[in-house]
Structures are given as C-alpha cells and as structure tokens.
Design a protein around this motif. Structure first.
Motif, short mmCIF file in Angstrom:
data_model
loop_
_atom_site.label_atom_id
_atom_site.label_comp_id
_atom_site.label_asym_id
_atom_site.label_seq_id
_atom_site.Cartn_x
_atom_site.Cartn_y
_atom_site.Cartn_z
N THR A 109 0.85 -1.19 0.00
CA THR A 109 0.00 0.00 0.00
C THR A 109 0.88 1.24 0.00
O THR A 109 1.99 1.23 0.52
CB THR A 109 -0.94 0.06 1.23
OG1 THR A 109 -0.16 0.08 2.43
CG2 THR A 109 -1.91 -1.10 1.26
N VAL A 110 0.34 2.30 -0.60
CA VAL A 110 1.01 3.59 -0.63
C VAL A 110 -0.02 4.65 -0.23
O VAL A 110 -1.10 4.72 -0.81
CB VAL A 110 1.54 3.92 -2.05
CG1 VAL A 110 2.15 5.31 -2.08
CG2 VAL A 110 2.55 2.87 -2.49
N ALA A 111 0.30 5.44 0.78
CA ALA A 111 -0.61 6.50 1.22
C ALA A 111 -0.59 7.64 0.20
O ALA A 111 0.47 8.10 -0.21
CB ALA A 111 -0.20 7.02 2.58
N LEU A 112 -1.78 8.08 -0.22
CA LEU A 112 -1.92 9.17 -1.19
C LEU A 112 -2.56 10.41 -0.60
O LEU A 112 -2.33 11.52 -1.08
CB LEU A 112 -2.75 8.71 -2.40
CG LEU A 112 -2.21 7.58 -3.26
CD1 LEU A 112 -3.22 7.23 -4.34
CD2 LEU A 112 -0.88 7.97 -3.87
N LEU A 113 -3.40 10.25 0.43
CA LEU A 113 -4.24 11.36 0.87
C LEU A 113 -4.62 11.21 2.33
O LEU A 113 -4.95 10.11 2.79
CB LEU A 113 -5.51 11.38 0.00
CG LEU A 113 -6.53 12.48 0.23
CD1 LEU A 113 -5.95 13.84 -0.13
CD2 LEU A 113 -7.78 12.21 -0.61
N ASP A 114 -4.59 12.31 3.06
CA ASP A 114 -5.11 12.38 4.43
C ASP A 114 -5.64 13.80 4.59
O ASP A 114 -4.87 14.75 4.72
CB ASP A 114 -4.00 12.08 5.45
CG ASP A 114 -4.48 12.20 6.89
OD1 ASP A 114 -5.65 12.57 7.12
OD2 ASP A 114 -3.67 11.96 7.80
N CYS A 115 -6.96 13.96 4.56
CA CYS A 115 -7.55 15.30 4.57
C CYS A 115 -8.93 15.24 5.22
O CYS A 115 -9.43 14.17 5.54
CB CYS A 115 -7.64 15.85 3.16
SG CYS A 115 -8.79 14.94 2.10
#
Length: 198
Positions: A109-115
């Motif tokens: 997994t790769v984190a793309l977004l945290d908003c």
C-alpha cells in the motif's frame, strides 16, 4: 470597519453531540466568527474516518466494486473502501476493506491522501491509498460485486459520471505521477499503470 486588533478571534463556544445510530452522531457547534460578537450554530455529521483504496491488480487492471447505496437509491461503481474501526491505523483499514470487499490479497500500500472529508458538514477525515493486489475475486461481503477495468474503460466511467465519487477521481489524479507507484509497477513487471492511459 474594525481593525484586526478590534476583531474578535474566531472560536468555538460550545460543541454538543447527539448519537443518532452506532455509526452517526449529530454535532451542534456554536461558534463566533471573525467580525461578529454573537455565536451562530452550525450542524455537522460525525462518524468514523473514510478510507478509500485505488487497487491495481498485478494483471494490470484497476479494481472497482459495485454496490447498492440506499441513501442515494443508486448502484454505484467505486474503489473499495469503508470506515476506519476506532483507532485502527488507516493502512490496516485499507487492507481489511480490500480483502473484505474483493477477497484479493494486498501486497503493498502507498498513502496518497489524508484530509478532511468535507469541511462544511462532516467532522471525519478521508484517507486515500493505492494498493497492489493479487489473486482471484472471492465473494466475502454480501451485496458487493468486484470487477476489473482497464485504463480506457476507467476513463469512460469517469467522464460519463459512472465513477462519480469525487474522492475516487482525486485518488486517480494523485496516483497519476506518483513515483513510488511507478516504481512498484516496474518492480512487478506491470509497466504503465492503467490510470496513466486516461
């Protein structure tokens, strides 16, 4: 017009929470806004954080799920995802939701977004991931159908509004030039990611 020293700072006066269900709270927020001395009341929905996952199968396809959404009375096509369970790390939620909804094995997994999910009416956050997945589909969650789509079909679904969840489209945008995802594709011999064919 008052200057900055005379303008009260924005602040929360009171926040009350009313449970509506095990999944949803109604929050009433009393706040004083800049330029005002009297509080106004705003309402929001409180719930667990959202987690959505742009899944790339090692066969080069993108994974979507089709399910009926009663609130909008529609069948939707969307990326696998769900609600974060308490303090569960968002990456664990991503892995769990993909496996529950598709039966596929998550390799990376790769984190793309945290908003924020919605700054006007929601108090939760949105976590977006990309994941490399493997294996055949297994029906593990009733009412959820997993399917593979290629790049041109994904584009068609997006432009015709069938892939209509804005955050899903945002994940495609964020993944488009992501160097770590390109490296994963190269490492597994996938070549050009299908969203680059949009």
């Amino acid at each position: 017009m008052p200057n900055d020293r005379e303008t009260p700072a924005a602040r929360i006066v009171e926040r009350t929470t009313t449970a509506i269900s095990p999944w949803v709270n109604l929050e009433a927020v009393s706040a004083i806004l800049p330029g005002s001395t009297q509080p106004s009341v705003y309402h929001a929905i409180g719930q667990a954080d959202y987690v959505q996952v742009l899944c790339l199968h090692e066969n080069g396809s993108v994974v979507l799920v089709r399910q009926y959404r009663p609130v909008v009375d529609s069948w939707t096509l969307e990326f696998p995802g769900g609600l974060r369970d308490g303090d569960e790390p968002a990456a664990e939620t991503a892995r769990r939701e993909v496996e529950e909804e598709t039966g596929l094995v998550v390799l990376e997994t790769v984190a793309l977004l945290d908003c924020f999910a919605d700054v006007g009416r929601m108090t939760n956050r949105l976590h977006g991931f990309a994941a490399l997945v493997r294996g055949p589909f297994r029906q593990t969650e009733p009412g959820v159908e997993a399917l593979f789509v290629n790049g041109p079909d994904l584009r068609q679904l997006a432009v015709t509004g069938q892939l209509a969840i804005p955050s899903n489209l945002g994940l495609l945008y964020l993944a488009s030039g992501h160097l770590e995802l390109r490296a994963i594709c190269d490492r597994y011999g996938i070549g050009q990611p299908p969203w680059m064919m949009l």
